[in-house]
Write a protein that holds these residues in place. Structure first.
Motif, PDB file in Angstrom:
ATOM      1  N   LYS A 146       0.837  -1.201   0.000  1.00  0.00           N
ATOM      2  CA  LYS A 146       0.000   0.000   0.000  1.00  0.00           C
ATOM      3  C   LYS A 146       0.873   1.253   0.000  1.00  0.00           C
ATOM      4  N   ASN A 147       2.006   1.170   0.751  1.00  0.00           N
ATOM      5  CA  ASN A 147       2.916   2.324   0.822  1.00  0.00           C
ATOM      6  C   ASN A 147       3.941   2.333  -0.308  1.00  0.00           C
ATOM      7  N   GLY A 148       3.816   1.364  -1.222  1.00  0.00           N
ATOM      8  CA  GLY A 148       4.728   1.343  -2.370  1.00  0.00           C
ATOM      9  C   GLY A 148       5.996   0.546  -2.152  1.00  0.00           C
ATOM     10  N   VAL A 149       6.092  -0.135  -0.993  1.00  0.00           N
ATOM     11  CA  VAL A 149       7.299  -0.934  -0.723  1.00  0.00           C
ATOM     12  C   VAL A 149       7.126  -2.302  -1.388  1.00  0.00           C
ATOM     13  N   ILE A 150       7.983  -2.566  -2.385  1.00  0.00           N
ATOM     14  CA  ILE A 150       7.846  -3.826  -3.128  1.00  0.00           C
ATOM     15  C   ILE A 150       8.766  -4.872  -2.511  1.00  0.00           C
ATOM     16  N   THR A 151       8.142  -5.900  -1.925  1.00  0.00           N
ATOM     17  CA  THR A 151       8.915  -6.920  -1.215  1.00  0.00           C
ATOM     18  C   THR A 151       8.851  -8.247  -1.975  1.00  0.00           C
ATOM     19  N   ALA A 152       9.479  -9.284  -1.399  1.00  0.00           N
ATOM     20  CA  ALA A 152       9.654 -10.550  -2.125  1.00  0.00           C
ATOM     21  C   ALA A 152       8.362 -11.100  -2.762  1.00  0.00           C
ATOM     22  N   PRO A 153       7.228 -11.165  -2.035  1.00  0.00           N
ATOM     23  CA  PRO A 153       6.030 -11.744  -2.682  1.00  0.00           C
ATOM     24  C   PRO A 153       5.629 -10.990  -3.956  1.00  0.00           C
ATOM     25  N   THR A 154       5.648  -9.661  -3.895  1.00  0.00           N
ATOM     26  CA  THR A 154       5.272  -8.874  -5.085  1.00  0.00           C
ATOM     27  C   THR A 154       6.304  -9.051  -6.196  1.00  0.00           C
ATOM     28  N   LEU A 155       7.583  -9.076  -5.798  1.00  0.00           N
ATOM     29  CA  LEU A 155       8.644  -9.236  -6.800  1.00  0.00           C
ATOM     30  C   LEU A 155       8.494 -10.540  -7.581  1.00  0.00           C
ATOM     31  N   PHE A 156       8.218 -11.630  -6.845  1.00  0.00           N
ATOM     32  CA  PHE A 156       8.040 -12.907  -7.542  1.00  0.00           C
ATOM     33  C   PHE A 156       6.846 -12.841  -8.486  1.00  0.00           C
ATOM     34  N   ALA A 157       5.770 -12.205  -8.024  1.00  0.00           N
ATOM     35  CA  ALA A 157       4.587 -12.103  -8.879  1.00  0.00           C
ATOM     36  C   ALA A 157       4.900 -11.251 -10.119  1.00  0.00           C
ATOM     37  N   LEU A 158       5.641 -10.149  -9.907  1.00  0.00           N
ATOM     38  CA  LEU A 158       5.996  -9.278 -11.040  1.00  0.00           C
ATOM     39  C   LEU A 158       6.879 -10.001 -12.050  1.00  0.00           C
ATOM     40  N   ASN A 159       7.703 -10.925 -11.561  1.00  0.00           N
ATOM     41  CA  ASN A 159       8.629 -11.647 -12.449  1.00  0.00           C
ATOM     42  C   ASN A 159       8.005 -12.883 -13.096  1.00  0.00           C
ATOM     43  N   SER A 160       6.734 -13.136 -12.800  1.00  0.00           N
ATOM     44  CA  SER A 160       6.079 -14.314 -13.361  1.00  0.00           C
ATOM     45  C   SER A 160       5.846 -14.113 -14.868  1.00  0.00           C
ATOM     46  N   PRO A 161       5.955 -15.203 -15.675  1.00  0.00           N
ATOM     47  CA  PRO A 161       5.683 -15.067 -17.115  1.00  0.00           C
ATOM     48  C   PRO A 161       4.192 -14.891 -17.416  1.00  0.00           C
ATOM     49  N   ASP A 162       3.361 -15.085 -16.393  1.00  0.00           N
ATOM     50  CA  ASP A 162       1.900 -14.987 -16.564  1.00  0.00           C
ATOM     51  C   ASP A 162       1.502 -13.549 -16.966  1.00  0.00           C
TER      52      ASP A 162
END
Ligand code: FPP
Ligand code: MG
Length: 337
Positions: free
Chosen positions: A245-261
């Motif tokens: 919410k505060n814009g801090v991108i942590t491991a769970p979001t990073l993995f999702a962002l790096n997904s080929p989906d």
């Protein structure tokens, strides 16, 4: 405020987890020194410091420091001081972190910035840093002064790096690990390394202790970041679901962002839009992170650092102390169970 402190005093439990039994006496000394022996002269500062140390905290870092001391030759008075320095720096950085995040809750209680205000919180955090510096001087060991001076710089570096990467979906895993090493693992590494140095261990052992602290600290931060996603405020004693919410991108979001989906692109767009300040967009991003297995992949990453930490204590001969350090290490991942 007096009544709040009295209430916390009554509620305070000195029950440590079983794996701290071998160091419970020394941990009690650390606790007492933090609670009653810091040299605040003003009534207000005394009150705030009592509130801070009565309002929770697991003393995880002092316990690791003492266990490592015991495992590398025995606990000396200077190890008690290093444990206190470590907890003082950690607590001071949280007081400042809560101002930066405008956080309302910490360790299940109101933050200093909520209960008093930001200005007072800055000074209270600085006072704790001051007390840590006094104790560092008392050690009369320039090597350890240098280690902790570097930690203070690293904490600021990590925190600024986090700030400069807010709402930036191009953050890489390397950025995330570097930031977590600076803001969290550096302090774990410092106390483990200092324990071995004070016991005159050779360079190889000191390196193992340092690397144990680094891996443990990185795993600790990853787990903390997963808990922010999967817990509610009651469970973690602080504002939940606040990182993204505060814009801090942590491991769970990073993995999702790096997904080929395909859905990874949607998360990127939502972050770049800063969720348009809408709860709906934010909730959508959280849902997508879960759908793309972000938390599960982050857990696997934490486990790999836990394994690394465990390998670095294989030099310890005493089976009981090695067992305690392994149990403490595994306890980090069990928080996700
Ligand atoms: C909590 O992390 C914050 C830290 C580990 C470090 C904060 C460091 C500073 C504020 C720099 C100040 C340091 C000095 C030396 C003046 P988090 O936000 O991931 O954890 P949380 O969810 O518990 O808030
Ligand atoms: Mg924070």
């Amino acid at each position: 405020m007096k009544s709040v402190i009295e209430k916390l005093s009554k509620e305070k439990s000195t029950q440590w987890p079983d794996f701290f039994n071998v160091i419970s006496q020394e941990l009690e000394t650390v606790e007492e020194n933090l609670l009653v022996k810091l040299s605040a002269k003003s009534k207000l500062l005394k009150e705030i410091v009592s509130y801070i140390f009565l309002s929770g905290g697991k003393r995880f870092r002092p316990a690791i420091c003492l266990l490592m001391a015991k495992a590398t030759g025995g606990i000396k008075d200077k190890h008690i001081t290093v444990s206190e320095i470590t907890e003082l720096i950690h607590t001071a950085s949280l007081v400042h972190d809560d101002i930066i995040d405008s956080a309302k809750l910490r360790r299940g209680n109101e933050t200093i910035n909520s209960l008093w205000n930001d200005k007072i919180s800055v000074i209270a955090g600085d006072f704790l840093f001051g007390q840590a510096s006094v104790k560092l001087g008392e050690l009369e060991n320039s090597e350890i002064v240098k280690i902790y001076a570097n930690v203070l710089s690293a904490l600021c570096d990590g925190e600024i790096e986090q700030y400069s990467l807010l709402f930036n979906p191009s953050i890489t895993m390397e950025d995330y690990i570097r930031k977590s090493t600076s803001k969290t693992a550096s302090l774990f590494a410092a106390c483990c390394k200092s324990s071995a140095i004070l016991n005159n261990q050779d360079l190889k052992i000191i390196k193992h202790c340092n690397n144990f602290g680094l891996s443990l600290g990185i795993a600790f931060q990853i787990v903390d970041d997963i808990l922010d996603f999967i817990s509610n405020s009651n469970e973690i004693g602080k504002d939940a679901c606040s990182d993204l919410k505060n814009g801090v991108i942590t491991a769970p979001t990073l993995f999702a962002l790096n997904s080929p989906d395909e859905r990874a692109k949607q998360i990127r767009i939502l972050i770049e839009s800063r969720f348009n300040n809408h709860e709906k967009d934010f909730n959508k991003a959280i849902k997508l992170v879960f759908e793309l297995g972000g938390c599960e992949k982050a857990k696997q990453l934490a486990i790999s650092h836990i394994e690394n930490a465990k390998e670095n204590v294989s030099f310890i001969k005493d089976p009981e102390l090695k067992g305690c350090l392994l149990t403490v290490t595994e306890a980090i991942i069990k928080k996700l169970a």
